[in-house]
Scaffold this motif. Structure first.
Motif, PDB file in Angstrom:
ATOM      1  N   GLY A 322     -11.903  -0.190  -8.062  1.00  0.00           N
ATOM      2  CA  GLY A 322     -12.164  -0.383  -6.637  1.00  0.00           C
ATOM      3  C   GLY A 322     -11.900  -1.792  -6.138  1.00  0.00           C
ATOM      4  N   LYS A 323     -11.418  -2.664  -7.015  1.00  0.00           N
ATOM      5  CA  LYS A 323     -11.108  -4.026  -6.592  1.00  0.00           C
ATOM      6  C   LYS A 323      -9.839  -4.017  -5.738  1.00  0.00           C
ATOM      7  CE  LYS A 323      -9.965  -8.626  -8.355  1.00  0.00           C
ATOM      8  NZ  LYS A 323      -9.751  -9.469  -9.570  1.00  0.00           N
ATOM      9  N   MET A 324      -9.914  -4.646  -4.538  1.00  0.00           N
ATOM     10  CA  MET A 324      -8.776  -4.657  -3.635  1.00  0.00           C
ATOM     11  C   MET A 324      -7.793  -5.756  -4.042  1.00  0.00           C
ATOM     12  SD  MET A 324      -9.461  -2.118  -1.770  1.00  0.00           S
ATOM     13  CE  MET A 324      -8.128  -2.267  -0.574  1.00  0.00           C
ATOM     14  N   ARG A 325      -6.522  -5.406  -4.035  1.00  0.00           N
ATOM     15  CA  ARG A 325      -5.472  -6.326  -4.447  1.00  0.00           C
ATOM     16  C   ARG A 325      -4.363  -6.349  -3.391  1.00  0.00           C
ATOM     17  NH1 ARG A 325      -5.785  -7.371 -10.148  1.00  0.00           N
ATOM     18  NH2 ARG A 325      -7.497  -6.194 -11.103  1.00  0.00           N
ATOM     19  N   ASP A 326      -3.816  -7.545  -3.171  1.00  0.00           N
ATOM     20  CA  ASP A 326      -2.754  -7.710  -2.179  1.00  0.00           C
ATOM     21  C   ASP A 326      -1.413  -7.266  -2.753  1.00  0.00           C
ATOM     22  OD1 ASP A 326      -4.349  -8.857  -0.114  1.00  0.00           O
ATOM     23  OD2 ASP A 326      -4.388 -10.733  -1.249  1.00  0.00           O
ATOM     24  N   LEU A 327      -0.531  -6.860  -1.842  1.00  0.00           N
ATOM     25  CA  LEU A 327       0.793  -6.414  -2.233  1.00  0.00           C
ATOM     26  C   LEU A 327       1.793  -6.855  -1.170  1.00  0.00           C
ATOM     27  CD1 LEU A 327       2.054  -4.688  -4.526  1.00  0.00           C
ATOM     28  CD2 LEU A 327       1.929  -2.732  -2.978  1.00  0.00           C
ATOM     29  N   VAL A 328       2.926  -7.418  -1.620  1.00  0.00           N
ATOM     30  CA  VAL A 328       3.981  -7.857  -0.716  1.00  0.00           C
ATOM     31  C   VAL A 328       5.287  -7.195  -1.159  1.00  0.00           C
ATOM     32  CG1 VAL A 328       5.267  -9.791   0.256  1.00  0.00           C
ATOM     33  CG2 VAL A 328       2.844 -10.065  -0.323  1.00  0.00           C
ATOM     34  N   VAL A 329       5.947  -6.524  -0.224  1.00  0.00           N
ATOM     35  CA  VAL A 329       7.201  -5.826  -0.515  1.00  0.00           C
ATOM     36  C   VAL A 329       8.276  -6.355   0.423  1.00  0.00           C
ATOM     37  CG1 VAL A 329       8.385  -3.607  -0.630  1.00  0.00           C
ATOM     38  CG2 VAL A 329       5.958  -3.757  -1.237  1.00  0.00           C
ATOM     39  N   ARG A 330       9.403  -6.700  -0.152  1.00  0.00           N
ATOM     40  CA  ARG A 330      10.551  -7.175   0.640  1.00  0.00           C
ATOM     41  C   ARG A 330      11.534  -6.031   0.867  1.00  0.00           C
ATOM     42  NH1 ARG A 330      15.507  -9.169  -2.328  1.00  0.00           N
ATOM     43  NH2 ARG A 330      17.033  -9.564  -0.703  1.00  0.00           N
ATOM     44  N   GLU A 331      12.004  -5.921   2.101  1.00  0.00           N
ATOM     45  CA  GLU A 331      13.033  -4.936   2.444  1.00  0.00           C
ATOM     46  C   GLU A 331      14.386  -5.633   2.490  1.00  0.00           C
ATOM     47  OE1 GLU A 331      12.712  -1.740   5.742  1.00  0.00           O
ATOM     48  OE2 GLU A 331      13.871  -3.392   6.635  1.00  0.00           O
ATOM     49  N   GLY A 332      15.329  -5.118   1.727  1.00  0.00           N
ATOM     50  CA  GLY A 332      16.667  -5.704   1.702  1.00  0.00           C
ATOM     51  C   GLY A 332      17.730  -4.670   2.005  1.00  0.00           C
TER      52      GLY A 332
END
Length: 373
Positions: A322-332
């Motif tokens: 249940g620990k919240m984690r950040d996520l970053v996705v790049r669109e190319g």
């Protein structure tokens, strides 16, 4: 005589009426008989078809008592259990069924060179890889709910399943992304140690694919062998073409995708239509990105970096605890490979999606997202 003639006429009329009545009755009875015969024939044909269908079905049924045969049929989705009410109560809730799954393939490069160097320095490669690579990955499996599919020196294939009775844990793609980032952190940490000890560096490329179905399983004795189209997709996404290394090694990102020009598509090794650069990067299949958007809220940002403006997606997901984690996705956008040259992407070129590892760029994007909240 007149009376006799009149009686004869009446008799003839009566006979004509009876003749017409008999003719009509015979005609009606013939039609009724024909209709009844036709109905009975159609009913016979219907039940004959039912019989043939039942015959085929019963020929495919097989009562099994052997435990191994039962396991194989169950894995293939062909086992039907006929239980009494008492047996149902004793058995309790049925075993959960996999409804979707995500595959993570990590292509490890340089392990053979590292092993040879360790042997040359009279060190134990088995303990080196186990303590510094495989054991840390094993510890991550429970954090993200992943299972081992296949692990050897230069390949790691993991799976995250989604079960029909646990929709609250349908975060297979986002958790695979988090697991992939932590695996890259492990490789980076290992490389930092390798620089200090003079060992060759390891390189990793990760591909993540999603399948909106359950996988199939074969068995080698008691060892389950997963069969899934997502494995092949993830394998291709994790690969890196040697043609692109010198062109993108100094770039800002770890992943690039290029469409092969139509005139040169036959020259690709496996008949593929794209070349991929994936060095310490994470490449998402398009279906996996669509599933990711269904799992979590992704905020789209236009972020200006040194090489131009990029579309980024930012979101948060929970791990198993249940620990919240950040996520970053790049669109190319896929550029074009033609004549050993990289040409700019067309306006309608296919999109690809890179999960950014823990990096300075990812931190900058997260900071931008926080300021906009």
């Amino acid at each position: 005589l007149a009376a006799a003639g009149k009686g004869a006429v009446e008799l003839l009329k009566r006979l004509d009426e009876l003749s017409k009545g008999n003719t009509l009755r015979f005609k009606l009875e013939a039609e009724e008989l024909a209709l009844r015969c036709l109905t009975d024939y159609c009913r016979y044909r219907l039940h004959l078809r039912y019989y043939q269908l039942a015959h085929r079905i019963f020929n495919r049924l097989h009562v099994m008592t052997d435990a191994q045969q039962t396991q194989l049929s169950k894995a293939g989705g062909h086992l039907y259990q006929l239980l009494s009410q008492k047996e149902v109560l004793e058995q309790g809730d049925s075993e959960p069924v996999i409804v979707h799954h995500t595959i993570l393939k990590a292509d490890i490069r340089g392990s053979t060179t590292v092993t040879q160097e360790l042997i040359r320095q009279n060190l134990n490669p088995a303990s080196y890889f186990s303590l510094r690579f495989f054991e840390p990955i094993n510890q991550l499996l429970a954090v993200y709910g992943a299972l081992k599919v296949f692990i050897e020196g230069d390949a790691v294939i993991l799976a995250i399943h989604e079960y029909n009775n646990q929709p609250e844990h349908w975060y297979a793609v986002s958790r695979a992304c988090g697991l992939a980032r932590d695996m890259i952190d492990i490789v980076n940490s290992k490389n930092a140690h390798a620089k200090q000890t003079g060992l060759p560096l390891l390189e990793i490329g990760v591909g993540i694919a999603f399948a909106d179905e359950k996988p199939m399983f074969l068995f080698d004795d008691k060892q389950a062998i997963m069969i899934s189209p997502a494995i092949g997709v993830a394998d291709r996404l994790s690969s890196c073409s040697w043609k692109l290394r010198q062109r993108f090694d100094s770039g800002m990102f770890n992943v690039e995708v290029l469409d092969i020009a139509a005139a040169e598509q036959h020259q690709d090794d496996k008949g593929q239509l794209q070349l991929r650069y994936n060095v310490n990067g994470i490449l998402l299949a398009s279906e996996a990105f669509a599933k990711l958007r269904a799992e979590i809220v992704l905020k789209k940002l236009r972020v200006k970096l040194a090489d131009g403006t990029h579309n980024m997606y930012v979101g948060r997901f929970p791990d198993v605890a249940g620990k919240m984690r950040d996520l970053v996705v790049r669109e190319g956008r896929a550029q074009v490979w033609e004549g050993d040259k990289v040409l700019p992407a067309a306006a309608d070129a296919a999109l690809f999606y890179e999960v950014l590892p823990h990096s300075k760029i990812a931190s900058q994007v997260l900071e931008v997202a926080r300021r906009l909240d």
